[in-house]
Design a protein around this motif. Structure first.
Motif, PDB file in Angstrom:
ATOM      1  N   SER A 174      -9.102   0.623   3.654  1.00 46.57           N
ATOM      2  CA  SER A 174      -9.071   0.150   2.260  1.00 46.57           C
ATOM      3  C   SER A 174     -10.402   0.270   1.525  1.00 46.57           C
ATOM      4  O   SER A 174     -10.504  -0.152   0.372  1.00 46.57           O
ATOM      5  CB  SER A 174      -8.595  -1.318   2.183  1.00 46.57           C
ATOM      6  N   GLY A 182      -8.609   1.733  -3.024  1.00 48.31           N
ATOM      7  CA  GLY A 182      -8.137   0.869  -1.950  1.00 48.31           C
ATOM      8  C   GLY A 182      -8.292  -0.595  -2.302  1.00 48.31           C
ATOM      9  O   GLY A 182      -8.949  -0.959  -3.290  1.00 48.31           O
ATOM     10  N   SER A 231     -12.297   2.145  -0.539  1.00 45.85           N
ATOM     11  CA  SER A 231     -12.348   3.275  -1.469  1.00 45.85           C
ATOM     12  C   SER A 231     -12.163   2.741  -2.876  1.00 45.85           C
ATOM     13  O   SER A 231     -11.825   1.569  -3.076  1.00 45.85           O
ATOM     14  CB  SER A 231     -11.246   4.293  -1.140  1.00 45.85           C
ATOM     15  N   HIS A 256       0.835  -1.213   0.000  1.00 51.46           N
ATOM     16  CA  HIS A 256       0.000   0.000   0.000  1.00 51.46           C
ATOM     17  C   HIS A 256       0.861   1.251   0.000  1.00 51.46           C
ATOM     18  O   HIS A 256       1.964   1.273   0.559  1.00 51.46           O
ATOM     19  CB  HIS A 256      -1.011   0.002   1.154  1.00 51.46           C
ATOM     20  N   ASP A 286      -0.072   4.390   1.100  1.00 55.02           N
ATOM     21  CA  ASP A 286      -0.358   5.420   2.096  1.00 55.02           C
ATOM     22  C   ASP A 286       0.315   5.127   3.424  1.00 55.02           C
ATOM     23  O   ASP A 286       0.642   3.971   3.742  1.00 55.02           O
ATOM     24  CB  ASP A 286      -1.869   5.581   2.292  1.00 55.02           C
ATOM     25  N   GLU A 337      -5.662  17.773  -1.795  1.00 54.06           N
ATOM     26  CA  GLU A 337      -5.373  16.691  -0.849  1.00 54.06           C
ATOM     27  C   GLU A 337      -3.902  16.813  -0.486  1.00 54.06           C
ATOM     28  O   GLU A 337      -3.033  16.311  -1.194  1.00 54.06           O
ATOM     29  CB  GLU A 337      -5.679  15.327  -1.469  1.00 54.06           C
ATOM     30  N   TYR A 353      -4.615  11.270   9.734  1.00 56.86           N
ATOM     31  CA  TYR A 353      -4.966  10.235   8.761  1.00 56.86           C
ATOM     32  C   TYR A 353      -4.382   8.920   9.246  1.00 56.86           C
ATOM     33  O   TYR A 353      -3.158   8.785   9.408  1.00 56.86           O
ATOM     34  CB  TYR A 353      -4.407  10.581   7.384  1.00 56.86           C
ATOM     35  N   VAL A 383      -6.651   3.397   6.499  1.00 61.76           N
ATOM     36  CA  VAL A 383      -7.980   3.801   6.959  1.00 61.76           C
ATOM     37  C   VAL A 383      -9.042   2.777   6.575  1.00 61.76           C
ATOM     38  O   VAL A 383     -10.231   3.081   6.532  1.00 61.76           O
ATOM     39  CB  VAL A 383      -8.352   5.200   6.439  1.00 61.76           C
ATOM     40  N   ASP A 410      -3.946   2.449  -2.352  1.00 58.32           N
ATOM     41  CA  ASP A 410      -4.064   3.546  -1.402  1.00 58.32           C
ATOM     42  C   ASP A 410      -5.032   3.155  -0.280  1.00 58.32           C
ATOM     43  O   ASP A 410      -5.722   2.131  -0.348  1.00 58.32           O
ATOM     44  CB  ASP A 410      -4.576   4.785  -2.137  1.00 58.32           C
ATOM     45  N   HIS A 411      -5.049   3.948   0.790  1.00 58.32           N
ATOM     46  CA  HIS A 411      -6.073   3.927   1.837  1.00 58.32           C
ATOM     47  C   HIS A 411      -6.087   2.678   2.718  1.00 58.32           C
ATOM     48  O   HIS A 411      -7.076   2.419   3.397  1.00 58.32           O
ATOM     49  CB  HIS A 411      -7.469   4.136   1.220  1.00 58.32           C
TER      50      HIS A 411
END
Length: 419
Positions: A264, A269, A266, A79, A81, A206, A106, A262, A258-259
């Motif tokens: 995943s 994600g 998305s 990942h 992020d 962002e 975050y 938090v 990504d994500h």
């Protein structure tokens, strides 16, 4: 590739990737240089056997794959992020003689490590250009522009006995003493530094703060690597180099989503459709797709908690990984990790065949266990999965620590799957 070359490249990648957007951009550049062909999700794909391809989503997730015609893929997942402080949409706070930026944590940030660090700001900005087209650009201030000063011990005598951090009030970075500060002008200056001269109107952004201290070797014999974002750019780097190091005739796919920090859930994600839709475009026939899923294996590569020498009681003594003693197979009876006896055995077999060490991690039975993209992807696709990690200290700190041997060892094991 030698271990020294591997690690020097790792340090450069960590420094050049302050956000998932920059990490994805850097990986895309690496794939371009290695001869991968760029695909677009909004265009029709005409894949040719023997070629190598890559595709991105949301500028923050990336997939690269070979296309040899085989159905038995080795898939490496990581990942992009990392926990950080994200700028709020209306961030400017002017009070008490300073300009501050409002931020939102975050992921599971270790907040007390963010005090008294030289901070910069980077991320993605959307704007309207002179031709009335909405565009995106990445910015990176690349210098210390803010700091979160600690409260002096004279004003908080109990700070060493009990310290709590209020995420709303205690961690607002200070930027300036100028009452004339304009956030819009600041962003336009950053856009100009990125080559954008025609930003007529600014829209959303962002942006994330990051520590400007460079990644470095630490230890009497450079045994450690200290850096921000080791979780999980370390695995991104391993996966990226692995797929760039194999031939077009070897079936391999690398995905960095990504994500994860938090949950995943998305579009970009691991809980989203990115990997599944890519695989279905690679194998358009449902029978072939199903055969590929059931013939392939996912290596979910994330970080693992090395036993902390100052807090050994936080580990199960029989499952306490050591720094620089090899990759860590992560197991959890309640499926917080997706490893099973079949996938573990296959990993052990490859590691043993090339004399690379491996370790095991199981969290204490009286403590909660984190999770990874492994169970999420395994559930969505039905693919056999192994959760493996690299031993790390200070996970989710602004500056994490890993060994200088372990990532290179995992890189060799992944290559061993394709021998």
């Amino acid at each position: 590739m030698t271990k020294d070359d591997f690690n020097e490249g790792l340090l450069g990648f960590l420094d050049a990737s302050p956000t998932p957007f920059h990490a994805t951009q850097n990986m895309a550049g690496m794939f371009e240089n290695a001869g991968f062909v760029k695909l677009s999700e909004v265009e029709k794909w005409s894949l040719k056997k023997g070629e190598r391809y890559y595709v991105t989503r949301n500028d923050s997730s990336i997939i690269a794959f070979t296309y040899p015609g085989s159905k038995e893929y080795v898939i490496v997942g990581a990942h992009t992020d990392s926990p950080n402080l994200k700028l709020k949409p209306n961030p400017v706070i002017k009070e008490h003689g300073v300009v501050k930026f409002g931020v939102e944590p975050y992921g599971g940030v270790l907040l007390n490590t963010w005090f008294d660090r030289d901070l910069s700001l980077a991320g993605r900005v959307s704007y309207l250009d002179a031709k009335n087209i909405i565009k995106d650009a990445l910015i990176d201030a690349q210098k210390p522009i803010a700091i979160i000063p600690s409260l002096a011990i004279h004003l908080d005598r109990e700070v060493n006995e009990k310290k709590s951090v209020n995420a709303q009030t205690d961690i607002t970075p200070i930027l300036s003493t100028s009452e004339e500060f304009s956030f819009e002008l600041f962003l336009k200056e950053q856009l100009k530094s990125s080559g954008v001269d025609d930003a007529v109107e600014l829209y959303a952004n962002e942006l994330s703060f990051y520590d400007t201290q460079k990644a470095s070797f630490v230890g009497l014999n450079s045994e450690f690597i200290a850096s921000a974002r080791i979780d999980n750019l370390l695995s991104c780097y391993v996966g990226m180099l692995s797929i760039c190091s194999i031939g077009e005739d070897k079936p391999m796919l690398f995905i960095a989503s990504d994500h994860e920090e938090v949950g995943s859930e998305s579009t970009s994600g691991a809980g989203g459709s990115f990997l599944e839709s890519t695989l279905k475009r690679m194998f358009g026939d449902f029978e072939e797709y199903t055969q590929m899923i059931r013939s392939s294996m996912l290596i979910s590569a994330d970080n693992a908690h090395a036993i902390h020498p100052n807090f050994p009681s936080k580990h199960d003594s029989n499952h306490a990984p050591l720094i620089n003693k090899g990759s860590v197979v992560k197991v959890n009876a309640n499926q917080r990790y997706a490893s099973n006896s079949k996938t573990i055995s296959r990993f052990m077999n490859v590691a043993s065949s090339i004399n690379e060490p491996i370790q095991n991690f199981v969290t204490r039975s009286d403590m909660g266990c984190g999770s990874t993209i492994g169970p999420i992807t395994a559930s969505r696709l039905g693919i056999e999965t192994l959760d493996v990690g690299l031993p790390t200290f200070a996970m989710h700190s602004i500056r994490e620590l890993c060994g200088s041997d372990d990532a290179y060892s995992l890189y060799k094991i992944i290559l061993g799957f394709n021998d």
